[in-house]
Write a protein that holds these residues in place. Structure first.
Motif, PDB file in Angstrom:
ATOM      1  N   MET A   1      14.186  50.370  33.077  1.00 19.44           N
ATOM      2  CA  MET A   1      12.824  49.932  32.874  1.00 19.44           C
ATOM      3  C   MET A   1      12.710  48.474  33.305  1.00 19.44           C
ATOM      4  N   ALA A   2      12.003  48.241  34.355  1.00 21.07           N
ATOM      5  CA  ALA A   2      11.890  46.902  34.919  1.00 21.07           C
ATOM      6  C   ALA A   2      10.535  46.298  34.574  1.00 21.07           C
ATOM      7  N   ASN A   3      10.532  44.982  34.456  1.00 19.73           N
ATOM      8  CA  ASN A   3       9.239  44.328  34.296  1.00 19.73           C
ATOM      9  C   ASN A   3       8.688  43.988  35.677  1.00 19.73           C
ATOM     10  N   MET A   4       7.456  43.490  35.693  1.00 15.67           N
ATOM     11  CA  MET A   4       6.778  43.277  36.969  1.00 15.67           C
ATOM     12  C   MET A   4       7.491  42.252  37.852  1.00 15.67           C
ATOM     13  N   ASP A   5       7.951  41.147  37.288  1.00 14.59           N
ATOM     14  CA  ASP A   5       8.626  40.134  38.102  1.00 14.59           C
ATOM     15  C   ASP A   5       9.877  40.699  38.762  1.00 14.59           C
ATOM     16  N   LEU A   6      10.644  41.468  38.004  1.00 11.62           N
ATOM     17  CA  LEU A   6      11.849  42.078  38.550  1.00 11.62           C
ATOM     18  C   LEU A   6      11.497  43.105  39.625  1.00 11.62           C
ATOM     19  N   ALA A   7      10.458  43.889  39.384  1.00  8.71           N
ATOM     20  CA  ALA A   7      10.030  44.884  40.372  1.00  8.71           C
ATOM     21  C   ALA A   7       9.604  44.208  41.673  1.00  8.71           C
TER      22      ALA A   7
ATOM     23  N   LYS B   1      -1.509  54.098  35.154  1.00  7.15           N
ATOM     24  CA  LYS B   1      -2.601  54.706  35.932  1.00  7.15           C
ATOM     25  C   LYS B   1      -3.578  53.612  36.322  1.00  7.15           C
ATOM     26  N   GLY B   2      -4.083  53.684  37.529  1.00 11.52           N
ATOM     27  CA  GLY B   2      -5.031  52.684  37.997  1.00 11.52           C
ATOM     28  C   GLY B   2      -4.374  51.517  38.707  1.00 11.52           C
ATOM     29  N   LEU B   3      -3.041  51.580  38.873  1.00 14.41           N
ATOM     30  CA  LEU B   3      -2.316  50.517  39.566  1.00 14.41           C
ATOM     31  C   LEU B   3      -1.655  51.097  40.806  1.00 14.41           C
ATOM     32  N   PHE B   4      -1.396  50.228  41.782  1.00 16.60           N
ATOM     33  CA  PHE B   4      -0.591  50.649  42.929  1.00 16.60           C
ATOM     34  C   PHE B   4       0.340  49.537  43.359  1.00 16.60           C
ATOM     35  N   LEU B   5       1.450  49.949  43.952  1.00 14.81           N
ATOM     36  CA  LEU B   5       2.391  49.011  44.557  1.00 14.81           C
ATOM     37  C   LEU B   5       2.000  48.852  46.015  1.00 14.81           C
ATOM     38  N   TYR B   6       2.089  47.629  46.492  1.00 15.54           N
ATOM     39  CA  TYR B   6       1.773  47.341  47.887  1.00 15.54           C
ATOM     40  C   TYR B   6       2.959  46.600  48.483  1.00 15.54           C
TER      41      TYR B   6
ATOM     42  N   THR C   1      11.635  54.535  43.808  1.00 16.33           N
ATOM     43  CA  THR C   1      12.535  54.215  42.693  1.00 16.33           C
ATOM     44  C   THR C   1      12.007  53.048  41.874  1.00 16.33           C
ATOM     45  N   ILE C   2      11.509  52.021  42.536  1.00 17.18           N
ATOM     46  CA  ILE C   2      10.947  50.864  41.827  1.00 17.18           C
ATOM     47  C   ILE C   2       9.746  51.287  41.002  1.00 17.18           C
TER      48      ILE C   2
END
Length: 123
Positions: A1-7, A92-97, A116-117
């Motif tokens: 389980m990663a936080n946003m900064d790590l991701a 939900k409602g988020l995306f990775l770019y 994976t991220i």
């Protein structure tokens, strides 16, 4: 389980990465960004790609498809842009770019790593 900064840091370790963001497509705002390119404005990219996601979701709905977007690939002459909507209950409602330098990137590996991220990210 990663936080946003790590991701975001993990996204930037993908070969060819020049910019990464976690975006709320309800508002078009980037919740987190990290980039190495002075020519890529991640705020503008977040807002613009929000419109891409919304348009595709509307189209899927209008077609009556019972499908979810795995990822959206935009191929430019010098870059790849990957948009991956998040599927977790709380995300939900988020995306990775992810923006990649086309000459240095391995698209298949980038898509695999982004999946994976996304699975490990807890927002």
């Amino acid at each position: 389980m990663a936080n946003m900064d790590l991701a975001l840091k993990d996204m930037m370790t993908i070969d060819g990465a020049v910019g990464a963001a976690v975006v709320d497509y309800g508002s078009g705002m980037a919740l987190g960004m990290l980039g190495s390119s002075k020519t890529l404005d991640l705020q503008v990219a977040a807002a613009g790609n929000t419109e891409v996601v919304r348009a595709k979701m509307r189209t899927i709905d209008q077609l009556g498809l019972k499908e979810e977007i795995e990822d959206i690939l935009i191929t430019l002459s010098a870059q790849y842009h990957i948009i991956r909507p998040m599927t977790g209950r709380k995300s939900k409602g988020l995306f990775l770019y992810l923006a990649l330098d086309r000459g240095r990137a391995n698209l298949a590996m980038a898509r695999h790593r982004l999946k994976t991220i996304e699975e490990e990210l807890e927002v």
